[in-house]
Motif scaffolding. Structure first.
Motif, mmCIF file in Angstrom:
data_model
loop_
_atom_site.group_PDB
_atom_site.id
_atom_site.type_symbol
_atom_site.label_atom_id
_atom_site.label_comp_id
_atom_site.label_asym_id
_atom_site.label_seq_id
_atom_site.Cartn_x
_atom_site.Cartn_y
_atom_site.Cartn_z
ATOM 1 N N GLY A 2 38.601 49.412 34.825
ATOM 2 C CA GLY A 2 37.845 49.295 36.069
ATOM 3 C C GLY A 2 38.718 48.876 37.227
ATOM 4 N N SER A 3 38.308 49.218 38.424
ATOM 5 C CA SER A 3 39.052 48.894 39.630
ATOM 6 C C SER A 3 38.632 47.552 40.178
ATOM 7 N N TYR A 4 39.587 46.840 40.739
ATOM 8 C CA TYR A 4 39.288 45.564 41.367
ATOM 9 C C TYR A 4 38.773 45.746 42.788
ATOM 10 N N LEU A 5 38.947 46.917 43.331
ATOM 11 C CA LEU A 5 38.621 47.112 44.742
ATOM 12 C C LEU A 5 37.129 47.340 44.891
ATOM 13 N N GLN A 6 36.388 46.250 45.082
ATOM 14 C CA GLN A 6 34.964 46.327 45.266
ATOM 15 C C GLN A 6 34.610 45.726 46.609
ATOM 16 N N GLU A 7 33.462 46.059 47.077
ATOM 17 C CA GLU A 7 33.007 45.504 48.361
ATOM 18 C C GLU A 7 32.842 44.008 48.240
ATOM 19 N N ALA A 8 33.549 43.274 49.066
ATOM 20 C CA ALA A 8 33.492 41.822 48.991
ATOM 21 C C ALA A 8 32.278 41.295 49.720
ATOM 22 N N ALA A 9 31.784 40.159 49.257
ATOM 23 C CA ALA A 9 30.659 39.476 49.892
ATOM 24 C C ALA A 9 30.983 38.000 49.917
ATOM 25 N N PRO A 10 30.362 37.218 50.813
ATOM 26 C CA PRO A 10 30.594 35.783 50.830
ATOM 27 C C PRO A 10 30.278 35.182 49.478
ATOM 28 N N PRO A 11 31.071 34.205 49.021
ATOM 29 C CA PRO A 11 30.830 33.630 47.712
ATOM 30 C C PRO A 11 29.476 32.946 47.633
ATOM 31 N N GLY B 33 33.406 42.313 31.111
ATOM 32 C CA GLY B 33 34.140 43.476 31.600
ATOM 33 C C GLY B 33 34.846 43.255 32.916
ATOM 34 N N PHE B 34 35.293 42.013 33.166
ATOM 35 C CA PHE B 34 35.876 41.700 34.475
ATOM 36 C C PHE B 34 37.374 41.452 34.436
ATOM 37 N N LEU B 35 38.035 41.691 33.303
ATOM 38 C CA LEU B 35 39.471 41.521 33.226
ATOM 39 C C LEU B 35 40.164 42.865 33.300
#
Length: 341
Positions: A330-339, A323-325
């Motif tokens: 769904g929105s791409y704007l999620q809280e980012a974290a270090p990879p 479900g990531f495409l």
């Protein structure tokens, strides 16, 4: 699972939330979420407003808090851990307290309360560990297996690779960077990692709880992929085919490839669906006498990410199923974290 009481340590994370959802379908008596973050507990309470889900504030570094949480519990899923490689490198004392002492506290509390089974979630970084995080999780595995040999409670491990979209995953980071029109941050062009959709990972966790006899390390059969392929597929799907990739270099403790099963480990494969391997400390695995189990399927060679790399088309299919495409909503704007690699 019917009418049983479960304790989930670290249950407010992505693994824990999916685990609770799948457990509720099987009609348990009660599910206790044991964690130290009240804000995440409040959020989860709103997301899953089921009266069978109870929340207990506590820290696995406190044995007495755990002992109280384990009262009248049938089975324990031990998910709580410090898992970010850079954090564990910078603060190894905290990693030891949580991942080693905390795991021993879970063991002691479970035995004291007569818990039936404990399943410990481990990581591919525990096989031939090169980081502080991997070392603490490897010791956690050893403690779990030792406890199984010395108590009536059954203890087992599930050793998994990366779970798509889990807290700290590289996928939300890439999505955030694409949304902000930034270059994609990749540590090294050669880096490969094992990946599995969250739902599949939790299904294996539940299967391990149902089928394990104790003393096993359950290893899901997972494909691996290049991190650059994930970045490119997500960029293409977002209509940014030519987005630049910024190679930032591997951080302390990170390695280019991962290992799910070391060359020297004793391995058997469950033939039914061939979805996972079983690693045991002894030369006679507990499952090897069962029908449908074949031993020594990886003689002289472990299970390494550079050996089972998916094609780019397969990576696209994995991200689609997860479900990531963009086309999957769904929105791409999620809280980012270090990879987390």
């Amino acid at each position: 699972m019917f009418n049983k009481t479960f304790l989930i340590t670290g249950g407010t994370g992505s693994w824990g939330e999916e685990l609770v959802k799948q457990l509720l379908v099987q009609e348990p008596k009660e599910i206790r979420i044991f964690s130290r973050n009240e804000s995440l507990q409040a959020q989860m309470r709103q997301t899953i407003p089921d009266p069978r889900v109870k929340f207990v504030l506590g820290d696995i570094r406190d044995r007495w808090e755990l002992a109280g949480a384990c009262k009248d519990v049938d089975d324990v899923f031990h998910l709580a851990a410090l898992k970010h490689v850079p954090v564990c490198e910078d603060q190894p004392d905290c990693a030891v307290k949580t991942n080693i002492t905390g795991t021993q506290n879970v063991i002691d509390a479970a035995i004291e309360n007569g818990v039936r089974k404990v399943v410990y979630v481990s990581t591919d970084k525990a096989a031939n560990p090169s980081s502080m995080y991997g070392m603490t999780k490897a010791i956690g595995e050893k403690l779990i297996l030792l406890a199984d040999s010395r108590s009536a409670t059954s203890f087992a491990c599930v050793r998994s690779g990366n779970v798509l979209g889990s807290t700290g995953s590289v996928v939300p980071l890439f999505k955030r960077q694409l949304e902000l029109k930034q270059p994609l941050s990749v540590t090294d062009s050669r880096m490969t990692r094992f990946f599995l959709p969250l739902g599949d990972a939790v299904e294996i966790l539940l299967s391990a709880m149902e089928q394990c006899e104790g003393g096993e390390i359950i290893v899901p059969r997972m494909p691996s992929c290049k991190i650059t392929d994930i970045a490119q597929v997500l960029a293409e799907d977002a209509g940014q085919k030519h987005v630049p990739i910024h190679f930032i270099g591997a951080r302390p403790g990170e390695r280019l490839y991962e290992t799910l099963i070391s060359d020297w480990e004793n391995v058997s494969e469950v033939e039914e669906e061939k979805s996972y391997f079983v690693v045991t400390a002894s030369s006679s695995p507990k499952l090897s006498d069962k029908e449908g189990c074949e031993t020594s399927v990886l003689p002289g060679r472990g299970y390494h990410s550079e050996d089972v790399i998916m094609t780019k088309a397969e990576v696209r299919d994995m991200l689609w199923r997860g479900g990531f495409l963009c086309s999957n909503g769904g929105s791409y704007l999620q809280e980012a974290a270090p990879p987390v690699m």
